[in-house]
Design a protein around this motif. Structure first.
Motif, PDB file in Angstrom:
ATOM      1  N   PRO A 133       0.906  -1.078   0.032  1.00  5.77           N
ATOM      2  CA  PRO A 133      -0.131   0.080   0.020  1.00  5.77           C
ATOM      3  C   PRO A 133       1.027   1.396  -0.135  1.00  5.77           C
ATOM      4  CG  PRO A 133      -0.677  -1.741   1.595  1.00  5.77           C
ATOM      5  CD  PRO A 133       0.649  -2.072   1.330  1.00  5.77           C
ATOM      6  N   VAL A 134       0.122   2.251  -0.695  1.00  2.96           N
ATOM      7  CA  VAL A 134       1.061   3.591  -0.551  1.00  2.96           C
ATOM      8  C   VAL A 134       0.710   4.369   0.572  1.00  2.96           C
ATOM      9  CG1 VAL A 134       1.176   5.861  -1.783  1.00  2.96           C
ATOM     10  CG2 VAL A 134       0.929   3.689  -3.075  1.00  2.96           C
ATOM     11  N   GLU A 135       1.753   4.541   1.425  1.00  4.88           N
ATOM     12  CA  GLU A 135       1.549   5.391   2.847  1.00  4.88           C
ATOM     13  C   GLU A 135       2.099   6.895   2.395  1.00  4.88           C
ATOM     14  OE1 GLU A 135       0.022   4.850   5.216  1.00  4.88           O
ATOM     15  OE2 GLU A 135       0.063   2.546   5.721  1.00  4.88           O
ATOM     16  N   PHE A 136       1.425   7.739   2.727  1.00  6.66           N
ATOM     17  CA  PHE A 136       1.821   9.188   2.621  1.00  6.66           C
ATOM     18  C   PHE A 136       2.534   9.614   3.730  1.00  6.66           C
ATOM     19  CE2 PHE A 136      -1.674   8.731  -0.381  1.00  6.66           C
ATOM     20  CZ  PHE A 136      -1.284   9.322  -1.561  1.00  6.66           C
ATOM     21  N   PRO A 137       3.709  10.222   3.826  1.00 10.46           N
ATOM     22  CA  PRO A 137       4.181  10.648   5.047  1.00 10.46           C
ATOM     23  C   PRO A 137       3.444  11.705   5.678  1.00 10.46           C
ATOM     24  CG  PRO A 137       5.622  10.639   3.041  1.00 10.46           C
ATOM     25  CD  PRO A 137       4.289  10.431   2.561  1.00 10.46           C
ATOM     26  N   LYS A 138       3.822  12.042   7.148  1.00  2.48           N
ATOM     27  CA  LYS A 138       3.030  12.900   7.893  1.00  2.48           C
ATOM     28  C   LYS A 138       2.987  14.245   7.279  1.00  2.48           C
ATOM     29  CE  LYS A 138       2.874  14.601  12.507  1.00  2.48           C
ATOM     30  NZ  LYS A 138       3.660  14.561  13.902  1.00  2.48           N
ATOM     31  N   LYS A 139       4.252  14.800   6.704  1.00  2.00           N
ATOM     32  CA  LYS A 139       4.353  16.221   6.092  1.00  2.00           C
ATOM     33  C   LYS A 139       3.452  16.231   4.879  1.00  2.00           C
ATOM     34  CE  LYS A 139       7.888  19.387   4.275  1.00  2.00           C
ATOM     35  NZ  LYS A 139       9.097  19.712   3.751  1.00  2.00           N
ATOM     36  N   GLN A 140       3.278  15.469   4.123  1.00  2.00           N
ATOM     37  CA  GLN A 140       2.424  15.485   3.061  1.00  2.00           C
ATOM     38  C   GLN A 140       0.937  15.463   3.351  1.00  2.00           C
ATOM     39  OE1 GLN A 140       1.236  13.832  -1.445  1.00  2.00           O
ATOM     40  NE2 GLN A 140       3.209  12.750  -0.572  1.00  2.00           N
ATOM     41  N   MET A 141       0.582  14.694   4.339  1.00  2.00           N
ATOM     42  CA  MET A 141      -0.698  14.446   5.040  1.00  2.00           C
ATOM     43  C   MET A 141      -1.139  15.863   5.547  1.00  2.00           C
ATOM     44  SD  MET A 141      -2.120  11.550   4.638  1.00  2.00           S
ATOM     45  CE  MET A 141      -3.282  11.437   6.048  1.00  2.00           C
ATOM     46  N   SER A 142      -0.206  16.332   6.389  1.00  2.00           N
ATOM     47  CA  SER A 142      -0.577  17.856   6.821  1.00  2.00           C
ATOM     48  C   SER A 142      -0.731  18.712   5.977  1.00  2.00           C
ATOM     49  CB  SER A 142       0.694  18.226   7.541  1.00  2.00           C
ATOM     50  OG  SER A 142       0.777  17.357   9.007  1.00  2.00           O
ATOM     51  N   TRP A 143      -0.135  18.627   4.679  1.00  2.00           N
ATOM     52  CA  TRP A 143      -0.438  19.650   3.584  1.00  2.00           C
ATOM     53  C   TRP A 143      -1.725  19.455   2.759  1.00  2.00           C
ATOM     54  CZ3 TRP A 143      -1.158  18.223  -1.622  1.00  2.00           C
ATOM     55  CH2 TRP A 143      -1.106  19.360  -2.433  1.00  2.00           C
ATOM     56  N   ILE A 144      -1.976  18.189   2.739  1.00  2.00           N
ATOM     57  CA  ILE A 144      -3.225  17.837   1.973  1.00  2.00           C
ATOM     58  C   ILE A 144      -4.470  18.266   3.209  1.00  2.00           C
ATOM     59  CG2 ILE A 144      -4.890  15.775   1.808  1.00  2.00           C
ATOM     60  CD1 ILE A 144      -2.462  14.276   0.947  1.00  2.00           C
ATOM     61  N   GLN A 145      -4.311  18.081   4.364  1.00  2.00           N
ATOM     62  CA  GLN A 145      -5.397  18.585   5.235  1.00  2.00           C
ATOM     63  C   GLN A 145      -5.385  20.225   5.327  1.00  2.00           C
ATOM     64  OE1 GLN A 145      -4.875  17.383   9.388  1.00  2.00           O
ATOM     65  NE2 GLN A 145      -6.815  17.628   9.851  1.00  2.00           N
ATOM     66  N   GLU A 146      -4.239  20.932   5.262  1.00  2.00           N
ATOM     67  CA  GLU A 146      -4.363  22.375   5.303  1.00  2.00           C
ATOM     68  C   GLU A 146      -4.801  22.740   4.026  1.00  2.00           C
ATOM     69  OE1 GLU A 146      -0.213  23.368   6.118  1.00  2.00           O
ATOM     70  OE2 GLU A 146      -0.213  22.605   8.071  1.00  2.00           O
ATOM     71  N   THR A 147      -4.432  22.163   2.630  1.00  2.00           N
ATOM     72  CA  THR A 147      -5.108  22.643   1.499  1.00  2.00           C
ATOM     73  C   THR A 147      -6.579  22.473   1.253  1.00  2.00           C
ATOM     74  OG1 THR A 147      -2.737  21.693   0.296  1.00  2.00           O
ATOM     75  CG2 THR A 147      -4.763  22.226  -1.070  1.00  2.00           C
ATOM     76  N   LEU A 148      -7.049  21.292   2.040  1.00  2.00           N
ATOM     77  CA  LEU A 148      -8.446  21.217   1.885  1.00  2.00           C
ATOM     78  C   LEU A 148      -9.255  22.349   2.652  1.00  2.00           C
ATOM     79  CD1 LEU A 148      -8.635  17.404   1.756  1.00  2.00           C
ATOM     80  CD2 LEU A 148      -9.211  18.783  -0.115  1.00  2.00           C
ATOM     81  N   ALA A 149      -8.496  22.578   3.884  1.00  2.00           N
ATOM     82  CA  ALA A 149      -9.201  23.441   4.769  1.00  2.00           C
ATOM     83  C   ALA A 149      -9.208  24.806   4.349  1.00  2.00           C
ATOM     84  CB  ALA A 149      -8.468  23.303   6.313  1.00  2.00           C
ATOM     85  N   ASP A 150      -8.049  25.041   3.697  1.00  2.00           N
ATOM     86  CA  ASP A 150      -7.859  26.590   2.719  1.00  2.00           C
ATOM     87  C   ASP A 150      -8.730  26.919   1.717  1.00  2.00           C
ATOM     88  OD1 ASP A 150      -6.181  27.215   5.119  1.00  2.00           O
ATOM     89  OD2 ASP A 150      -4.164  26.713   3.757  1.00  2.00           O
ATOM     90  N   HIS A 151      -9.307  25.737   1.316  1.00  2.00           N
ATOM     91  CA  HIS A 151     -10.138  25.636   0.029  1.00  2.00           C
ATOM     92  C   HIS A 151     -11.362  24.857   0.209  1.00  2.00           C
ATOM     93  CE1 HIS A 151      -6.008  26.350  -1.268  1.00  2.00           C
ATOM     94  NE2 HIS A 151      -6.525  27.229  -2.169  1.00  2.00           N
ATOM     95  N   ALA A 152     -12.082  25.432   1.386  1.00  2.00           N
ATOM     96  CA  ALA A 152     -13.434  24.676   1.611  1.00  2.00           C
ATOM     97  C   ALA A 152     -14.621  24.976   0.782  1.00  2.00           C
ATOM     98  CB  ALA A 152     -13.815  24.925   3.240  1.00  2.00           C
ATOM     99  N   ASP A 153     -14.619  26.056   0.194  1.00  2.00           N
ATOM    100  CA  ASP A 153     -15.586  26.641  -0.623  1.00  2.00           C
ATOM    101  C   ASP A 153     -15.809  26.478  -2.021  1.00  2.00           C
ATOM    102  OD1 ASP A 153     -16.917  27.282   2.068  1.00  2.00           O
ATOM    103  OD2 ASP A 153     -15.745  29.224   1.711  1.00  2.00           O
ATOM    104  N   VAL A 154     -14.780  25.578  -2.388  1.00  2.00           N
ATOM    105  CA  VAL A 154     -14.582  25.472  -3.940  1.00  2.00           C
ATOM    106  C   VAL A 154     -15.638  24.688  -4.418  1.00  2.00           C
ATOM    107  CG1 VAL A 154     -12.147  25.733  -4.124  1.00  2.00           C
ATOM    108  CG2 VAL A 154     -13.113  23.615  -3.697  1.00  2.00           C
ATOM    109  N   ARG A 155     -16.116  24.812  -5.659  1.00  2.00           N
ATOM    110  CA  ARG A 155     -17.122  23.832  -6.002  1.00  2.00           C
ATOM    111  C   ARG A 155     -16.812  22.460  -6.662  1.00  2.00           C
ATOM    112  NH1 ARG A 155     -18.319  25.496 -12.303  1.00  2.00           N
ATOM    113  NH2 ARG A 155     -16.437  26.241 -12.902  1.00  2.00           N
TER     114      ARG A 155
END
Length: 360
Positions: A223-245
């Protein structure tokens, strides 16, 4: 509001408040004028019935089109199918193109060799008339040297962009998730590519042997495991763009086929959000609908065929983003040719599965 009335009111507004005032009324007048000027016909000749249907034109300015293209390498074919795909994309004129990884053969630990490969690819990509967004694949960043070259030439291995209020996230599925490749990998790929033209049967035999190797099977099954740093980036990016369509996520390996704990966490982050996943790697088109979310594995655009079946096809995907979500259509390269017609000299690149050129 009647178009002529709104235009007149807008003119009065400009007199009292100045022409630079960006009022909603003035903007509505411009839109109304644009709507009336896009389509017209002779109403005197056609006062009632018309020889066309009553459907509205599909010209919503919020809509846009882009193209997705799959793997070129992992045994690039000798017919130059990827270059053919690039030429055909220019015919379609999408607003941009995005790849799901593997555009160089890679697996070299020599920067000069890797840069030479990228130079060749970039020369090809520069013939595109629109932007090309890269996704790193295992061939592109196979080892530490290749990762350094990627960062020197292309910057980050994972990133995002927003276009017309739609979020595009490119993930790095090779981010420390795979063991170092065996040292003989580069030589094996070179031999395989040569055999494709010199002895296709031997090349097919070599590929079957490689795909059944225990080490390869074990690596593919990990399985592909995403490291902690990339996981944090994913979470932050989604939070910063919560209102996209809508949100599109691109990665090289289809992580949903054998989901790791970190990928399951990514899926949880996306709960309640309109989104679609795209990947490549397997050289075979596949569609999965998981809990109402579309997960699409692109087929190749020149890479070696790994499996038999209907997903074994060179293609591109045409995506139209609408207010109701994405509309997607796959286009087989053999079904797309320019106004001059199908060129028999290119038939091997159009259809690689045993098609014979017509007699001249």
């Amino acid at each position: 509001m009647n178009g002529k009335i709104s235009i007149c009111i807008a003119l009065l507004v400009s007199v009292f408040f100045g022409t630079a005032l960006p009022t909603a009324l003035a903007q509505e007048a411009v839109k109304a004028k644009a709507r009336t000027s896009v389509f017209s016909y002779d109403k005197a000749a056609l006062p009632a019935a018309t020889p066309w249907t009553a459907k509205e034109f599909k010209n919503n300015p919020r809509n846009f089109q882009f193209t997705i293209i799959g793997d070129r390498t992992g045994g690039a074919n000798v017919e130059g199918t990827f270059k053919l795909a690039i030429d055909k994309i220019n015919l379609l004129q999408p607003e941009f193109v995005i790849n799901v990884g593997d555009v160089i053969e890679g697996y070299s630990d020599q920067k000069a060799e890797l840069n030479a490969e990228w130079d060749d690819v970039d020369k090809m990509l520069n013939t595109l008339e629109m932007p090309f967004f890269r996704t790193p694949g295992n061939h592109d960043i196979a080892n530490k040297t290749a990762q350094e070259v990627w960062r020197e030439r292309h910057g980050a291995t994972y990133y995002y962009f927003v276009y017309k209020n739609v979020l595009f996230m490119v993930l790095d599925s090779e981010d420390n998730s795979r063991p170092e490749p065996p040292p003989e990998m580069k030589e094996k790929i070179a031999l395989y590519n040569r055999l494709q033209s010199e002895d296709p049967a031997k090349a097919k035999e070599m590929l079957a042997e490689f795909m059944s190797d225990e080490a390869v099977v074990a690596a593919l099954g990990k399985p592909v495991e995403f490291p902690k740093k990339q996981m944090s980036w994913i979470q932050e990016t989604l939070a910063d763009h919560a209102d996209v369509r809508w949100t599109f996520l691109f990665m090289h390996e289809p992580c949903w086929e054998n989901p790791s704990e970190s990928f399951k966490q990514v899926q949880k982050m996306l709960k309640g959000r309109d989104h679609t996943f795209f990947a490549g790697h397997l050289h075979y088109y596949d569609y999965d609908n998981i809990d109402g979310v579309e997960h699409i594995t692109m087929g190749p655009a020149g890479a070696s065929f790994h499996h038999e079946g209907p997903g074994n096809v060179d293609h591109i995907m045409w995506v139209t983003m609408t207010d109701d979500g994405p509309q997607m259509g796959n286009i087989a390269l053999k079904g797309l040719f320019d106004r001059k017609g199908l060129d028999p000299d290119l038939f091997g690149a159009y259809d690689r599965k045993g098609a014979e050129k017509p007699d001249k």
